[in-house]
Design an enzyme around this catalytic site. Structure first.
Site, PDB file in Angstrom:
ATOM      1  N   CYS A  32     -80.213  11.714 -69.766  1.00 36.05           N
ATOM      2  CA  CYS A  32     -80.311  12.815 -70.698  1.00 36.05           C
ATOM      3  C   CYS A  32     -80.052  12.088 -72.048  1.00 36.05           C
ATOM      4  CB  CYS A  32     -79.201  14.013 -70.572  1.00 36.05           C
ATOM      5  SG  CYS A  32     -79.537  14.892 -68.911  1.00 36.05           S
ATOM      6  N   GLU A  86     -78.268  13.376 -74.471  1.00 33.06           N
ATOM      7  CA  GLU A  86     -76.700  13.424 -74.826  1.00 33.06           C
ATOM      8  C   GLU A  86     -76.018  12.349 -74.566  1.00 33.06           C
ATOM      9  OE1 GLU A  86     -78.835  15.789 -73.370  1.00 33.06           O
ATOM     10  OE2 GLU A  86     -77.980  17.741 -73.698  1.00 33.06           O
ATOM     11  N   CYS A 145     -76.655  19.910 -69.897  1.00 30.59           N
ATOM     12  CA  CYS A 145     -76.498  20.074 -68.525  1.00 30.59           C
ATOM     13  C   CYS A 145     -75.007  19.638 -68.212  1.00 30.59           C
ATOM     14  CB  CYS A 145     -77.376  18.950 -67.771  1.00 30.59           C
ATOM     15  SG  CYS A 145     -76.897  17.359 -67.718  1.00 30.59           S
TER      16      CYS A 145
HETATM   17  N1  THU Z   1     -82.486  16.916 -70.412  1.00 30.04           N
HETATM   18  C1  THU Z   1     -81.726  16.223 -71.504  1.00 30.04           C
HETATM   19  O1  THU Z   1     -82.218  15.177 -71.799  1.00 30.04           O
HETATM   20  N2  THU Z   1     -80.614  16.934 -71.845  1.00 30.04           N
HETATM   21  C2  THU Z   1     -80.376  18.411 -71.513  1.00 30.04           C
HETATM   22  O2  THU Z   1     -79.362  19.006 -72.155  1.00 30.04           O
HETATM   23  C3  THU Z   1     -81.055  19.000 -70.696  1.00 30.04           C
HETATM   24  C4  THU Z   1     -82.164  18.203 -69.775  1.00 30.04           C
HETATM   25  C5  THU Z   1     -83.681  16.049 -69.848  1.00 30.04           C
HETATM   26  C6  THU Z   1     -83.399  15.600 -68.372  1.00 30.04           C
HETATM   27  C7  THU Z   1     -84.895  15.538 -68.106  1.00 30.04           C
HETATM   28  O3  THU Z   1     -85.404  14.300 -68.401  1.00 30.04           O
HETATM   29  C8  THU Z   1     -85.584  16.622 -68.573  1.00 30.04           C
HETATM   30  O4  THU Z   1     -84.705  16.999 -69.742  1.00 30.04           O
HETATM   31  C9  THU Z   1     -85.821  17.844 -67.646  1.00 30.04           C
HETATM   32  O5  THU Z   1     -84.699  18.088 -66.957  1.00 30.04           O
END
Ligand code: THU
Length: 126
Positions: free
Chosen positions: A53, A55, A86
């Protein structure tokens, strides 16, 4: 740096997202206690569980440069819903600064602000 400036950096970072699977680009900008800022985006993988992610990308960049104390993180996605972190990212960020501020955007220029300990009470630690 203002909240909006930090969110602007998160938005810029989202343009580098590698998201061939979800097409959901996220950017993050984490502000350290010394005022420095590190940005990150989500980086997906064909083995979907290996995806990182935005973050965590930003946080790992900062920690790998010797930073361990954070004031704020801004998270941007051009989405309908507030882009809140998440569960894994909440735990990951709380390892370092459980009281940090979390700014969560959605499409447009609006965002909401939370304290990380409100989003993630009772983190695992030992
Ligand atoms: N994702 C993030 O990068 N940060 C979040 O806070 C929520 C989800 C990404 C993971 C994946 O690449 C995409 O968003 C869909 O879940």
């Amino acid at each position: 740096m203002t909240d909006r400036e930090l969110m602007g950096m998160a938005r810029e970072a989202s343009y580098n997202a590698y998201v061939p699977y979800s097409r959901f680009a996220v950017g993050a900008a984490i502000e350290c206690s010394d005022g420095s800022v590190y940005t990150g985006c989500n980086v997906e993988n064909a083995a979907l569980g290996s995806t990182i992610c935005a973050e965590r990308t930003a946080c790992v960049k900062a920690v790998s440069e010797g930073k361990r104390s954070f004031k704020r993180i801004a998270i941007y996605a051009d989405s309908e819903n507030w882009c809140t972190p998440c569960g894994s990212c909440r735990q990951f960020l709380a390892e370092f600064s459980p009281e940090m501020e979390v700014l969560c955007a959605k499409a447009g220029s609006r965002y909401v602000s939370y304290k990380l300990s409100d989003l993630m009470p009772h983190i695992f630690n030992y």
